[in-house]
Scaffold this active site. Structure first.
Site, mmCIF file in Angstrom:
data_model
loop_
_atom_site.group_PDB
_atom_site.id
_atom_site.type_symbol
_atom_site.label_atom_id
_atom_site.label_comp_id
_atom_site.label_asym_id
_atom_site.label_seq_id
_atom_site.Cartn_x
_atom_site.Cartn_y
_atom_site.Cartn_z
ATOM 1 N N HIS A 155 17.566 53.648 60.350
ATOM 2 C CA HIS A 155 17.482 54.468 61.566
ATOM 3 C C HIS A 155 17.022 53.635 62.769
ATOM 4 O O HIS A 155 17.254 54.022 63.908
ATOM 5 C CB HIS A 155 16.576 55.681 61.344
ATOM 6 N N HIS A 169 27.912 45.486 53.736
ATOM 7 C CA HIS A 169 27.090 44.693 54.640
ATOM 8 C C HIS A 169 27.851 44.286 55.907
ATOM 9 O O HIS A 169 27.377 44.531 57.014
ATOM 10 C CB HIS A 169 26.416 43.493 53.978
ATOM 11 N N ARG A 188 14.384 58.002 48.304
ATOM 12 C CA ARG A 188 15.478 58.388 49.193
ATOM 13 C C ARG A 188 16.619 58.964 48.358
ATOM 14 O O ARG A 188 16.590 58.887 47.134
ATOM 15 C CB ARG A 188 15.981 57.189 49.993
ATOM 16 N N ARG A 189 17.626 59.510 49.037
ATOM 17 C CA ARG A 189 18.823 60.021 48.386
ATOM 18 C C ARG A 189 18.516 61.019 47.290
ATOM 19 O O ARG A 189 19.109 60.974 46.219
ATOM 20 C CB ARG A 189 19.604 58.874 47.728
HETATM 21 FE FE1 HAS Z 1 19.991 46.122 56.975
HETATM 22 C C1 HAS Z 1 19.895 48.096 54.128
HETATM 23 C C2 HAS Z 1 18.810 43.462 55.187
HETATM 24 C C3 HAS Z 1 20.322 44.089 59.746
HETATM 25 C C4 HAS Z 1 21.887 48.548 58.515
HETATM 26 N N1 HAS Z 1 20.727 47.976 56.451
HETATM 27 C C5 HAS Z 1 20.552 48.611 55.229
HETATM 28 C C6 HAS Z 1 21.206 49.896 55.261
HETATM 29 C C7 HAS Z 1 21.803 50.011 56.501
HETATM 30 C C8 HAS Z 1 21.483 48.789 57.223
HETATM 31 C C9 HAS Z 1 22.647 51.150 56.995
HETATM 32 O O1 HAS Z 1 18.449 42.705 52.251
HETATM 33 C C10 HAS Z 1 21.182 50.942 54.140
HETATM 34 C C11 HAS Z 1 22.378 50.892 53.267
HETATM 35 C C12 HAS Z 1 22.292 51.970 52.216
HETATM 36 O O2 HAS Z 1 22.690 53.107 52.498
HETATM 37 O O3 HAS Z 1 21.808 51.677 51.125
HETATM 38 N N2 HAS Z 1 19.574 44.161 57.401
HETATM 39 C C13 HAS Z 1 19.077 43.253 56.538
HETATM 40 C C14 HAS Z 1 18.883 41.974 57.204
HETATM 41 C C15 HAS Z 1 19.289 42.163 58.507
HETATM 42 C C16 HAS Z 1 19.750 43.525 58.609
HETATM 43 C C17 HAS Z 1 18.348 40.712 56.628
HETATM 44 N N3 HAS Z 1 20.906 46.284 58.779
HETATM 45 C C18 HAS Z 1 20.929 45.330 59.770
HETATM 46 C C19 HAS Z 1 21.709 45.818 60.888
HETATM 47 C C20 HAS Z 1 22.154 47.078 60.527
HETATM 48 C C21 HAS Z 1 21.638 47.347 59.207
HETATM 49 C C22 HAS Z 1 21.978 45.029 62.144
HETATM 50 C C23 HAS Z 1 22.993 48.043 61.260
HETATM 51 C C24 HAS Z 1 23.470 47.923 62.446
HETATM 52 N N4 HAS Z 1 19.411 45.852 55.053
HETATM 53 C C25 HAS Z 1 19.006 44.666 54.512
HETATM 54 C C26 HAS Z 1 18.806 44.838 53.059
HETATM 55 C C27 HAS Z 1 19.121 46.158 52.755
HETATM 56 C C28 HAS Z 1 19.502 46.762 54.025
HETATM 57 C C29 HAS Z 1 18.378 43.842 52.089
HETATM 58 C C30 HAS Z 1 19.103 46.824 51.371
HETATM 59 C C31 HAS Z 1 17.824 47.497 51.086
HETATM 60 C C32 HAS Z 1 17.876 48.177 49.750
HETATM 61 O O4 HAS Z 1 17.140 47.747 48.858
HETATM 62 O O5 HAS Z 1 18.642 49.128 49.561
HETATM 63 C C33 HAS Z 1 19.288 41.078 59.561
HETATM 64 O O6 HAS Z 1 20.605 40.790 59.922
HETATM 65 C C34 HAS Z 1 18.444 41.370 60.735
HETATM 66 C C35 HAS Z 1 18.386 40.193 61.706
HETATM 67 C C36 HAS Z 1 17.789 40.601 63.014
HETATM 68 C C37 HAS Z 1 16.768 40.008 63.627
HETATM 69 C C38 HAS Z 1 16.265 40.570 64.930
HETATM 70 C C39 HAS Z 1 16.659 39.733 66.132
HETATM 71 C C40 HAS Z 1 16.238 40.433 67.392
HETATM 72 C C41 HAS Z 1 17.034 40.637 68.473
HETATM 73 C C42 HAS Z 1 16.498 41.418 69.653
HETATM 74 C C43 HAS Z 1 16.003 40.498 70.710
HETATM 75 C C44 HAS Z 1 15.346 41.217 71.844
HETATM 76 C C45 HAS Z 1 15.506 40.875 73.157
HETATM 77 C C46 HAS Z 1 14.764 41.606 74.196
HETATM 78 C C47 HAS Z 1 16.365 39.761 73.611
HETATM 79 C C48 HAS Z 1 16.087 38.812 63.059
HETATM 80 C C49 HAS Z 1 18.432 40.093 68.532
HETATM 81 C C50 HAS Z 1 13.538 40.842 74.559
HETATM 82 C C51 HAS Z 1 13.123 41.053 75.989
HETATM 83 C C52 HAS Z 1 11.845 41.151 76.419
HETATM 84 C C53 HAS Z 1 11.566 41.247 77.852
HETATM 85 C C54 HAS Z 1 10.713 41.174 75.447
HETATM 86 CU CU CU Z 2 23.146 44.414 54.227
#
Ligand code: HAS
Ligand code: CU
Length: 566
Positions: free
Chosen positions: A387, A234, A450-451
């Site tokens: 992705h 993570h 998957r996998r």
């Molecule tokens: Fe994830 C599985 C939960 C973030 C990558 N994640 C994965 C896997 C990868 C991955 C590679 O809880 C697969 C692993 C494998 O091979 O098995 N992930 C989360 C959660 C977050 C999260 C809670 N993941 C990421 C990030 C990754 C990433 C970042 C890579 C860089 N993920 C999971 C969970 C799994 C998981 C489970 C396991 C699933 C399973 O069962 O196998 C959080 O940190 C996300 C928080 C993000 C936000 C979004 C905030 C938005 C922003 C953009 C703002 C936009 C602006 C533009 C400012 C709440 C910051 C606006 C402008 C205008 C003009 C409109």
């Molecule tokens: Cu994670």
């Protein structure tokens, strides 16, 4: 107030320096290896997308797991790690002055170890001796050389990380009482996170995998190995996103002609990442036996805490955009958006990454919601999730960054031609990913696994029925994969162009001045001993009892995995 602003001005001028020419080759070789890994990984993805979409048969000389391992390792591990270190070396020189000769040489040592490890692991994957996917779960077993390669890879990053930390702390010592430049603060948080996290993977590789692959032991504690992997896995994804956030916080405000909204908030976000990214690995193991519900639940709560710094980031970046747009005359509720430099690939590529991160993060929250995880775990939904996150948000941000970083390092100009390629590449990637990842999410909900090599998308009649009226799923995925490949080729072309062909000249390394609240930034935010201490306490809390249980409750006389594999 006025006085502190004046002081801030001097302090800023001190940092208006370029990248030390002596560090440029080290930075550039990292970027180059990243791009080679990138283009090979992209073609791996194309073959996989077409094969799983039922549109082509894999050639007889490759296996599905082999190509999947190659794709995952090249893109998720090699591309990211190399481009991140390339960026950090250049950025630390830009903001903290030239590296000493000693540190620079040590940087090259780290690079050599990292590259040797990468080559060993890649050779084993290419010869089908390590078709174990990027997570190398036991009981899948690779050739021992693969594990040696992984260990060297990690040690190489530790050496390079130590160089960056030493450079930062040297600056701090030479400038007592001064708030550190944000770039160094964020680099430090990222590297500390990486070092603490990668101890987990080093332990499983050296203590469990290697002896087992060498035949010194004939059993392996699977749940322990997966736990140690995800203790690392993570924070690994945060090791990818934090440098992307550095581009958003520090580079983008300069490109759009504004100033970062708040430095203290940015520092707080990075400290929270350091504290809460590690004790959350169980959210990848929610469906696994051998870990009690209580500890899974604890880590689920901590996972929701680590969402907070991403929300802070969304707020900060949005505020920066709005402030800048309004300062440039944008009026009304949304009109300021028009003032952003839409035609500039250095802004547009990371911006699309941000937009994509909104649904990507929402998907992450779904994954992390304990019960909902039962619906999506081990389905294509997860592949769709990553992705979007690493495969779009991180990739687009790094590509957008490379468009100025490469010419800075090679002494060339970022031309209109390169900019146009960057814009087209960004659109192609975003649209291609919309199709591919969209189909993956929906098919995952319908149960596509998957996998596994034993299911193509079209093996799911239920899925096809659902999709038929709009577009058949394998065509969707195939079209997406082809568009992504086209985008990848264009990005690689841009690398070649900017590295070797573009006209000689100057390109700016855009860096926002530290925000006006920098001098008032609370001192305790700089207290690294405190943050490392709290991070360790949280890790001990979240992992000690479950790991103890995994060891003492390991079934005695359980069949060895050698037997299982037979
Ligand atoms: Fe994830 C599985 C939960 C973030 C990558 N994640 C994965 C896997 C990868 C991955 C590679 O809880 C697969 C692993 C494998 O091979 O098995 N992930 C989360 C959660 C977050 C999260 C809670 N993941 C990421 C990030 C990754 C990433 C970042 C890579 C860089 N993920 C999971 C969970 C799994 C998981 C489970 C396991 C699933 C399973 O069962 O196998 C959080 O940190 C996300 C928080 C993000 C936000 C979004 C905030 C938005 C922003 C953009 C703002 C936009 C602006 C533009 C400012 C709440 C910051 C606006 C402008 C205008 C003009 C409109
Ligand atoms: Cu994670």
């Amino acid at each position: 107030m006025r006085q502190s602003n004046l002081a801030l001005k001097d302090y800023q001028e001190e940092f208006e320096m370029g990248v030390d020419p002596k560090i440029k080759p080290l930075s550039m070789i990292h970027v180059s290896i990243a791009f080679v890994a990138f283009i090979l990984g992209v073609f791996g993805g194309l073959i996989q997308g077409l094969a799983r979409g039922g549109m082509m048969q894999l050639p007889s000389w490759v296996t599905y797991y082999q190509i999947l391992t190659l794709h995952g390792v090249l893109l998720a591990l090699v591309f990211t790690t190399f481009i991140i270190f390339g960026f950090l070396f250049a950025g630390m020189s830009r903001t903290h002055g030239a590296f000493s000769d000693g540190l620079r040489k040590l940087g090259w040592v780290g690079f050599s170890v990292l590259t040797l490890g990468t080559l060993l692991a890649a050779a084993m994957i290419l010869t089908n001796e390590a078709s174990v996917l990027y997570t190398f779960y036991a009981p899948l077993q690779a050739h021992w050389i693969f594990y040696i390669g992984l260990a060297l890879f990690v040690v190489g990053t530790w050496i390079e990380g130590a160089v960056l930390l030493a450079h930062f702390f040297k600056w701090k010592k030479a400038n007592p009482g001064q708030p550190t430049p944000l770039f160094g603060f964020m680099t430090t948080a990222t590297i500390l996170l990486w070092i603490v996290a990668s101890i987990g993977v080093a332990v499983t590789v050296l203590v469990q995998m290697l002896p087992w692959a060498l035949g010194l032991t004939n059993e392996i504690n699977v749940v322990l190995s997966r736990t140690l992997f995800w203790y690392f896995g993570h924070p690994l994804v945060y090791f990818w996103i934090m440098p992307a956030y550095m581009v958003w916080y520090l580079i983008i405000p300069k490109i759009i002609g504004g100033r970062l909204f708040s430095g203290s908030l940015a520092r707080l976000a990075f400290v929270l990442f350091l504290l809460f990214s590690i004790p959350v690995g169980f959210h990848h193991q929610l469906m696994e036996s051998g870990i009690s519900e209580f500890w899974k639940y604890m880590q689920t709560i901590l996972t929701f805490v680590v969402v907070v710094p991403s929300l802070l980031t969304a707020f900060s970046i949005f505020a920066t955009f709005e402030q800048t747009g309004r300062a440039q005359g944008g009026k009304g509720v949304f009109n300021w958006i028009k003032k952003l430099p839409w035609g500039d690939a250095r802004f547009f590529a990371p911006f699309m990454g941000m937009i994509i991160f909104i649904p990507a993060g929402a998907g992450g929250l779904i994954n992390a919601s304990f019960q909902l995880n039962a619906v999506i775990h081990n389905t294509l939904w997860v592949v769709g999730h990553f992705h979007l996150t690493v495969g779009s948000t991180v990739v687009l941000t790094f590509l957008g960054m490379s468009y100025w970083l490469i010419p800075v390092l090679t002494g060339r100009r970022f031309t209109r031609h390169a900019n146009r390629c960057g814009i087209v590449q960004t659109w192609l990637w975003a649209i291609g990913m919309f199709f591919m990842s969209g189909a993956m999410h929906l098919l995952g909900l319908l149960g596509a696994p998957r996998r596994t090599a034993y299911a193509t998308y079209s093996d799911h009649p239920q899925a096809l029925q659902w999709f038929e009226g709009i577009f058949t799923s394998h065509i969707t995925v195939g079209v997406g994969a082809v568009m992504l490949t086209a985008a990848g080729v264009l990005a690689f072309y841009n690398y070649i162009y900017l590295a070797f062909l573009a006209p000689k000249g100057e390109t700016e390394f855009p860096m926002t001045p530290d925000p006006i609240d920098t001098q008032q930034s609370p001192k305790f935010l700089e207290n690294w001993k405190l943050w490392i201490g709290i991070a360790v306490v949280l890790i001990i809390f979240a992992y000690t009892i479950p790991i103890y249980e995994m060891i003492v409750d390991a079934p005695p006389g359980s069949p060895t995995f050698n037997n299982l594999i037979k």
